[in-house]
Design an enzyme around this catalytic site. Structure first.
Site, PDB file in Angstrom:
ATOM      1  N   CYS A  72       0.765  -1.099   0.029  1.00 16.80           N
ATOM      2  CA  CYS A  72       0.050   0.041   0.029  1.00 16.80           C
ATOM      3  C   CYS A  72       1.034   1.169  -0.117  1.00 16.80           C
ATOM      4  O   CYS A  72       1.459   1.538   0.867  1.00 16.80           O
ATOM      5  CB  CYS A  72      -0.731  -0.164   1.308  1.00 16.80           C
ATOM      6  SG  CYS A  72      -2.036   1.394   1.464  1.00 16.80           S
ATOM      7  N   CYS A 218      -4.865   5.873  -4.848  1.00 16.96           N
ATOM      8  CA  CYS A 218      -4.166   4.537  -4.564  1.00 16.96           C
ATOM      9  C   CYS A 218      -2.992   4.665  -5.187  1.00 16.96           C
ATOM     10  O   CYS A 218      -2.509   4.727  -6.353  1.00 16.96           O
ATOM     11  CB  CYS A 218      -4.829   3.370  -5.338  1.00 16.96           C
ATOM     12  SG  CYS A 218      -4.257   1.761  -5.258  1.00 16.96           S
TER      13      CYS A 218
END
Length: 274
Positions: A72, A218
């Site tokens: 992430c 993202c």
């Protein structure tokens, strides 16, 4: 159970961060889903910070559906900023399921993280069979029912597929995202990006995140998109990837390693009763 935690975001991509280095908190899948639920606390991902002998910390990422994620990017940048304030160090090394990530604190709330080299072999992504990862020949349709065939697959710690389209506003990401995420080509599911190349220095994107759904931003999708764009001859080594909430600057170095630079939010201390 009362938990102390932090809330942070990178361009609206938001996280609940729990420090597990001193006091170990074991959460069930149901509790993770509850914390991520926007009717309760709400976040795209839950991050656990764990002790690590070889780095500043080990990070575990959980999507809002309770499943794990190998990487992430925005979450890593947020934790790097958090630990930098704790240690007064400008370089933070973090270990994840997908490898070691080095972050540099560049100034007030600006953090750069090296994500590594994008993987492009079919079994590295992984795909269910040997396919041309530059073009998976997947059909998607715009709002006018026009057919678009494509899809470039990249793994940057988690699997991504990027569709380069003339105008991503003409596509319904809420419909296409979940269909492609669960496509039989992707045994571990995938993140889905609809990307429009504005020029050599700018790509606009919409992202459906595996296990989390539509997301404001993202980090790994930005990295995968920049890598795929360079692969396809659409951009050069440096490009800004623009979300509805702002931009991430992506650069690919001489070793083909991807670096992501962008802002992080203030750190909010929260208490969770679960």
């Amino acid at each position: 159970m009362d938990l102390k935690a932090f809330k942070m975001d990178g361009l609206g991509n938001d996280f609940v961060i729990i420090d597990n280095r001193q006091k170990i908190t074991n959460l069930t899948k149901e509790q993770i889903i509850k914390i991520c639920d926007r009717k309760f606390i709400g976040c795209d991902q839950l991050i656990l910070i764990k002790k690590c002998e070889t780095a500043d910390a080990y990070l575990e990422f959980y999507n809002s559906d309770g499943g794990t994620s190998g990487a992430c990017g925005n979450g890593t940048r947020c934790v790097a900023d958090l630990l930098s304030k704790e240690t007064n160090k400008n370089t933070i090394n973090l270990t994840t399921l997908s490898g070691n990530l080095k972050s540099e604190i560049l100034g007030d709330k600006l953090v750069s993280t090296e994500i590594g080299v994008g993987k492009t072999k079919w079994n590295e992504i992984p795909l269910s069979k040997d396919l041309n990862t530059k073009n998976l020949n997947i059909k998607i349709y715009d709002l006018n029912k026009n057919e678009h065939i494509g899809g470039t697959a990249i793994n940057v710690g988690n699997p991504h597929v990027i569709f380069f389209v003339d105008n991503n506003e003409n596509f319904d990401i809420n419909k296409i995202g979940p269909e492609i995420e669960k496509h039989n080509f992707f045994p571990e599911k995938c993140n889905v990006t609809l990307a429009t190349v504005i020029n050599h220095g700018l790509i606009k994107v919409k992202v459906w995140e595996r296990g989390a759904g539509l997301t404001k931003a993202c980090g790994t999708a930005a990295c995968a998109t920049a890598f795929a764009a360079k692969q396809n001859g659409l951009t050069n080594n440096k490009v800004d990837v623009e979300f509805s909430t702002g931009k991430l600057s992506i650069s690919i170095d001489h070793n083909n390693s991807i670096h992501m630079k962008g802002p992080v939010s203030d750190i909010e201390n929260i208490e969770i009763k679960i």
